[in-house]
Motif scaffolding. Structure first.
Motif, mmCIF file in Angstrom:
data_model
loop_
_atom_site.group_PDB
_atom_site.id
_atom_site.type_symbol
_atom_site.label_atom_id
_atom_site.label_comp_id
_atom_site.label_asym_id
_atom_site.label_seq_id
_atom_site.Cartn_x
_atom_site.Cartn_y
_atom_site.Cartn_z
ATOM 1 N N PHE A 256 0.849 -1.200 0.000
ATOM 2 C CA PHE A 256 0.000 0.000 0.000
ATOM 3 C C PHE A 256 0.883 1.247 0.000
ATOM 4 N N LEU A 257 1.867 1.268 0.923
ATOM 5 C CA LEU A 257 2.741 2.428 1.056
ATOM 6 C C LEU A 257 3.629 2.605 -0.171
ATOM 7 N N LEU A 258 4.136 1.508 -0.708
ATOM 8 C CA LEU A 258 4.989 1.596 -1.895
ATOM 9 C C LEU A 258 4.207 2.119 -3.081
ATOM 10 N N GLN A 259 2.990 1.669 -3.232
ATOM 11 C CA GLN A 259 2.139 2.156 -4.316
ATOM 12 C C GLN A 259 1.910 3.662 -4.188
ATOM 13 N N ASN A 260 1.652 4.129 -2.955
ATOM 14 C CA ASN A 260 1.484 5.558 -2.729
ATOM 15 C C ASN A 260 2.766 6.312 -3.045
ATOM 16 N N ALA A 261 3.904 5.761 -2.625
ATOM 17 C CA ALA A 261 5.190 6.410 -2.879
ATOM 18 C C ALA A 261 5.486 6.502 -4.376
ATOM 19 N N MET A 262 5.167 5.456 -5.112
ATOM 20 C CA MET A 262 5.381 5.469 -6.556
ATOM 21 C C MET A 262 4.497 6.510 -7.226
ATOM 22 N N MET A 263 3.257 6.615 -6.751
ATOM 23 C CA MET A 263 2.314 7.578 -7.320
ATOM 24 C C MET A 263 2.772 9.016 -7.077
ATOM 25 N N ASN A 264 3.368 9.260 -5.911
ATOM 26 C CA ASN A 264 3.756 10.621 -5.531
ATOM 27 C C ASN A 264 5.252 10.883 -5.643
ATOM 28 N N LYS A 265 5.994 9.900 -6.191
ATOM 29 C CA LYS A 265 7.445 10.026 -6.343
ATOM 30 C C LYS A 265 8.117 10.386 -5.010
ATOM 31 N N ASP A 266 7.717 9.677 -3.972
ATOM 32 C CA ASP A 266 8.208 9.913 -2.620
ATOM 33 C C ASP A 266 9.246 8.837 -2.287
ATOM 34 N N LYS A 272 11.010 3.342 3.289
ATOM 35 C CA LYS A 272 10.391 2.796 4.497
ATOM 36 C C LYS A 272 9.507 1.590 4.157
ATOM 37 N N ALA A 273 8.757 1.712 3.075
ATOM 38 C CA ALA A 273 7.884 0.613 2.667
ATOM 39 C C ALA A 273 8.699 -0.642 2.370
ATOM 40 N N LEU A 274 9.788 -0.474 1.615
ATOM 41 C CA LEU A 274 10.599 -1.617 1.212
ATOM 42 C C LEU A 274 11.350 -2.239 2.389
ATOM 43 N N THR A 275 12.024 -1.395 3.152
ATOM 44 C CA THR A 275 12.907 -1.889 4.205
ATOM 45 C C THR A 275 12.144 -2.361 5.439
ATOM 46 N N LEU A 276 11.214 -1.528 5.918
ATOM 47 C CA LEU A 276 10.591 -1.775 7.215
ATOM 48 C C LEU A 276 9.308 -2.595 7.130
#
Length: 399
Positions: A256-266, A272-276
């Motif tokens: 969920f978090l990675l998808q949001n990060a990809m969408m917002n280039k964060d 954090k999504a990948l590691t934690l």
């Protein structure tokens, strides 16, 4: 690179074929032609063994049919849309009740829709929003969008104002806590409404920010563990409830978090999504002897109080397949593809029923089947087809 592309193509072919079989199983056996909605409790051969209907699963099946109808060409058929419509109308007509001044969705109903049980959580209402919003997108009918909009406003109230309408009491001695599932679902429905283009609030982003903040509060012990339950202030709780880790939940939250990060280039959120949320919970939860992902863990390595802690369930593996394939898509790091294949190979070996179609859901620690049914109170037409659909979608982009 050529071998890798061949491998990806082989997985795409395998996943597409399996998704077709899963859809066929549920469209063949689950539809309640007389009353509307879906039978959830299906034996391995598709026979209905209990006629109780579970709102979570009713709504998830509507969402899944609609998502496949909208986004996967081979499922863009009148039969799929009509099945979704009958499920959505059953939810609208039979699965709404008034309680404590709010509109609630029962947890379970009889086959004709008579209420059996109401939970003191907002999860049934969240899945109702998923169903109504996606049905609105698939059918373009306004009544479903209105239903989703109205319920979203209640969910926002329960998250940001108070949970009084859910019937939860403040009991002396109880901890004021929140589970990871709550902000996960809040984020999920926020993202769903955005995807469907339904304007439900002038400050909808407030709910998104709240959900993201609350999810990240579950990172505890100097980033070493994602705990399932924390205090309302984001602190670790005492006792076994505070030490509880559900690797599958953390990994699902991770994508969920990675998808949001990809969408917002964060990039910071992606790390954090990948590691934690993905890597660490997988390392902690993967059974290095028997394979599979443990259901529950105690972070201090006490025996988990959940008697089923060592079982291998279908859905954590489904979520992990999505997470690692999405991670590979984002990073191009081949180690993620290797992990995806490790998890997918175990999952495809253990869960699909080659004789009857559909997937089993429950294995013991050593990977032996414990329950023969394909659908039950907690397992329906959702995690398996969503995982296969999303993996198919990512693989097509990679190829």
């Amino acid at each position: 690179m050529g071998d890798q592309r061949t491998s990806l193509q082989e997985w795409l072919n395998k996943i597409q074929a399996e998704l077709d079989l899963v859809v066929k199983f549920w469209t063949t056996y689950s539809h309640d032609v007389e009353n509307g909605g879906f039978f959830n409790c299906l034996d391995e051969d598709g026979k209905v063994y209990d006629e109780i209907k579970y709102t979570w699963l009713q709504a998830r099946q509507v969402w899944m049919y609609c998502r496949l109808y909208v986004e996967v060409e081979r499922f863009h058929t009148p039969d799929i849309l009509e099945a979704a419509r009958k499920g959505a109308d059953f939810l609208l007509e039979k699965c709404l009740i008034k309680q404590n001044g709010f509109t609630r969705c029962p947890f379970s109903v009889a086959k004709d829709g008579a209420t059996i049980k109401v939970q003191r959580t907002m999860f049934a209402e969240c899945f109702y929003v998923l169903a109504m919003s996606e049905m609105g997108r698939a059918s373009t009918e306004e009544k479903y969008k209105v239903a989703a909009r109205d319920m979203m406003r209640q969910i926002k109230h329960w998250c940001l104002v108070d949970t009084e309408g859910l019937g939860r009491e403040n009991i002396p001695g109880s901890n004021f806590s929140t589970s990871l599932a709550v902000p996960m679902m809040a984020y999920c429905v926020w993202e769903q409404m955005l995807t469907c283009g339904i304007n439900w609030s002038d400050d909808a982003e407030v709910l998104q920010k709240w959900a993201l903040q609350k999810m990240l509060q579950h990172i505890q012990r100097d980033g070493q563990h994602v705990l399932e339950n924390v205090s309302d202030l984001g602190e670790e709780l005492p006792g076994s409830a505070g030490r509880l880790q559900i690797p599958g939940h953390a990994i699902e939250c991770g994508w969920f978090l990675l998808q949001n990060a990809m969408m917002n280039k964060d990039k910071e959120l992606a790390e954090k999504a990948l590691t934690l949320f993905i890597n660490k919970p997988f390392e902690q939860g993967w059974d290095k002897v028997n394979k599979g992902i443990f259901y529950f863990l105690d972070v201090d390595e006490y025996s988990p109080t959940q008697l089923e802690w060592s079982m291998k369930l279908w859905w954590p593996l489904n979520e992990t397949m999505i997470a690692f394939l999405m991670a590979y898509q984002y990073t191009s790091d081949s180690s993620y593809l290797d992990k995806f294949q490790t998890v997918a190979e175990y999952t495809f070996e253990k869960f699909p029923d080659k004789q009857h179609g559909g997937w089993y859901g429950y294995l013991d620690k050593k990977g032996e089947l414990t329950h023969r049914f394909k659908g039950g109170p907690w397992k329906g037409f959702f995690h398996v087809p969503r995982s296969l659909y999303m993996c198919e979608k990512i693989l097509k982009k990679l190829l």
